[in-house]
Design an enzyme around this catalytic site. Sequence first.
Site, PDB file in Angstrom:
ATOM      1  CE  LYS A  11      30.011 -30.750   1.087  1.00 34.98           C
ATOM      2  NZ  LYS A  11      29.521 -31.189  -0.234  1.00 34.98           N
ATOM      3  CE1 TYR A  51      31.055 -36.358  -0.232  1.00 31.12           C
ATOM      4  CE2 TYR A  51      33.279 -35.670   0.267  1.00 31.12           C
ATOM      5  CZ  TYR A  51      31.919 -35.458   0.322  1.00 31.12           C
ATOM      6  OH  TYR A  51      31.416 -34.338   0.944  1.00 31.12           O
ATOM      7  CG  PHE A  59      30.730 -35.348  -9.395  1.00 37.39           C
ATOM      8  CD1 PHE A  59      30.860 -35.615  -8.041  1.00 37.39           C
ATOM      9  CD2 PHE A  59      29.562 -35.736 -10.036  1.00 37.39           C
ATOM     10  CE1 PHE A  59      29.867 -36.257  -7.329  1.00 37.39           C
ATOM     11  CE2 PHE A  59      28.544 -36.388  -9.329  1.00 37.39           C
ATOM     12  CZ  PHE A  59      28.702 -36.647  -7.976  1.00 37.39           C
ATOM     13  NE  ARG A  87      19.206 -35.483   2.152  1.00 33.85           N
ATOM     14  CZ  ARG A  87      20.294 -35.569   1.403  1.00 33.85           C
ATOM     15  NH1 ARG A  87      21.490 -35.517   1.955  1.00 33.85           N
ATOM     16  NH2 ARG A  87      20.210 -35.682   0.093  1.00 33.85           N
ATOM     17  CB  THR A  93      22.959 -31.221  -4.438  1.00 36.34           C
ATOM     18  OG1 THR A  93      22.474 -32.313  -3.670  1.00 36.34           O
ATOM     19  CG2 THR A  93      24.442 -31.396  -4.698  1.00 36.34           C
ATOM     20  NE  ARG A 104      24.298 -28.357   0.172  1.00 37.84           N
ATOM     21  CZ  ARG A 104      24.004 -29.648   0.146  1.00 37.84           C
ATOM     22  NH1 ARG A 104      22.795 -30.050  -0.214  1.00 37.84           N
ATOM     23  NH2 ARG A 104      24.905 -30.549   0.480  1.00 37.84           N
ATOM     24  CG  ASN A 114      27.334 -28.766  -1.951  1.00 35.41           C
ATOM     25  OD1 ASN A 114      28.328 -28.988  -1.275  1.00 35.41           O
ATOM     26  ND2 ASN A 114      26.464 -29.709  -2.266  1.00 35.41           N
ATOM     27  CG  HIS A 117      28.076 -34.199   3.914  1.00 34.71           C
ATOM     28  ND1 HIS A 117      27.775 -34.904   2.778  1.00 34.71           N
ATOM     29  CD2 HIS A 117      27.905 -35.063   4.954  1.00 34.71           C
ATOM     30  CE1 HIS A 117      27.448 -36.148   3.106  1.00 34.71           C
ATOM     31  NE2 HIS A 117      27.523 -36.267   4.424  1.00 34.71           N
TER      32      HIS A 117
HETATM   33  P1  CMP Z   1      27.333 -33.869  -0.721  1.00 40.50           P
HETATM   34  O1  CMP Z   1      25.868 -33.907  -0.511  1.00 40.50           O
HETATM   35  O2  CMP Z   1      28.216 -33.521   0.388  1.00 40.50           O
HETATM   36  O3  CMP Z   1      27.826 -35.277  -1.267  1.00 40.50           O
HETATM   37  C1  CMP Z   1      28.150 -35.531  -2.590  1.00 40.50           C
HETATM   38  C2  CMP Z   1      28.788 -34.323  -3.176  1.00 40.50           C
HETATM   39  O4  CMP Z   1      29.160 -34.437  -4.519  1.00 40.50           O
HETATM   40  C3  CMP Z   1      27.789 -33.187  -3.161  1.00 40.50           C
HETATM   41  O5  CMP Z   1      27.608 -32.771  -1.846  1.00 40.50           O
HETATM   42  C4  CMP Z   1      28.466 -32.188  -4.074  1.00 40.50           C
HETATM   43  O6  CMP Z   1      29.445 -31.432  -3.389  1.00 40.50           O
HETATM   44  C5  CMP Z   1      29.171 -33.111  -5.041  1.00 40.50           C
HETATM   45  N1  CMP Z   1      28.499 -33.134  -6.331  1.00 40.50           N
HETATM   46  C6  CMP Z   1      27.284 -33.643  -6.608  1.00 40.50           C
HETATM   47  N2  CMP Z   1      26.992 -33.488  -7.905  1.00 40.50           N
HETATM   48  C7  CMP Z   1      28.054 -32.870  -8.465  1.00 40.50           C
HETATM   49  C8  CMP Z   1      28.361 -32.451  -9.788  1.00 40.50           C
HETATM   50  N3  CMP Z   1      27.501 -32.633 -10.786  1.00 40.50           N
HETATM   51  N4  CMP Z   1      29.549 -31.864 -10.007  1.00 40.50           N
HETATM   52  C9  CMP Z   1      30.414 -31.691  -8.990  1.00 40.50           C
HETATM   53  N5  CMP Z   1      30.183 -32.067  -7.706  1.00 40.50           N
HETATM   54  C10 CMP Z   1      29.015 -32.649  -7.453  1.00 40.50           C
END
Ligand code: CMP
Length: 140
Positions: A11, A51, A59, A87, A93, A104, A114, A117
């Site tokens: 990312k 997304y 968010f 994963r 996350t 991460r 983060n 993905h």
């Molecule tokens: P990813 O697993 O790529 O897919 C969903 C994304 O949403 C996750 O990574 C984070 O980057 C983002 N995400 C999830 N929870 C939150 C949150 N509480 N606030 C902001 N971004 C979020």
Amino acid sequence: MAGNRTFTMIKPDAVESGNIGNILQMITDAGFAIKAMKYTQLSEEQAKKFYEVHAERPFYQELVDYMISGPIVAAILEKENAVADFRTLIGSTDPSEAAEGTIRKKYAESKAKNAVHGSDSDENAAIEGEFHFDSTEVVA
Ligand code: CMP
């Protein structure tokens, strides 16, 4: 039976902080083979579609704005049990909850920024891979 492919993106935060090489090294050291890879920048339309499943989450717009804020690396990876093993490699996350030694934990800034993905199911791995690559861009 678990599938053998998953989809990842490095990312914008991890690209910006110069960690493409370090993250790819961790991925290949963990036994994943790269089947397709692309350095690119998502449009707002692409990020919104990718997304879409999070469209109702508070968010969502923050996530879209962040994902279009700079270049990313998109890749299809192959390994036995790819989705679950990847994963595990990337960690939770939220990097503050991610296990030691995960991507991460090492490179992510926050729950939003983060670093990487990883697909959450075989079905989504196929959908996400096809979102970014056509069949001529994927090696056998
Ligand atoms: P990813 O697993 O790529 O897919 C969903 C994304 O949403 C996750 O990574 C984070 O980057 C983002 N995400 C999830 N929870 C939150 C949150 N509480 N606030 C902001 N971004 C979020």
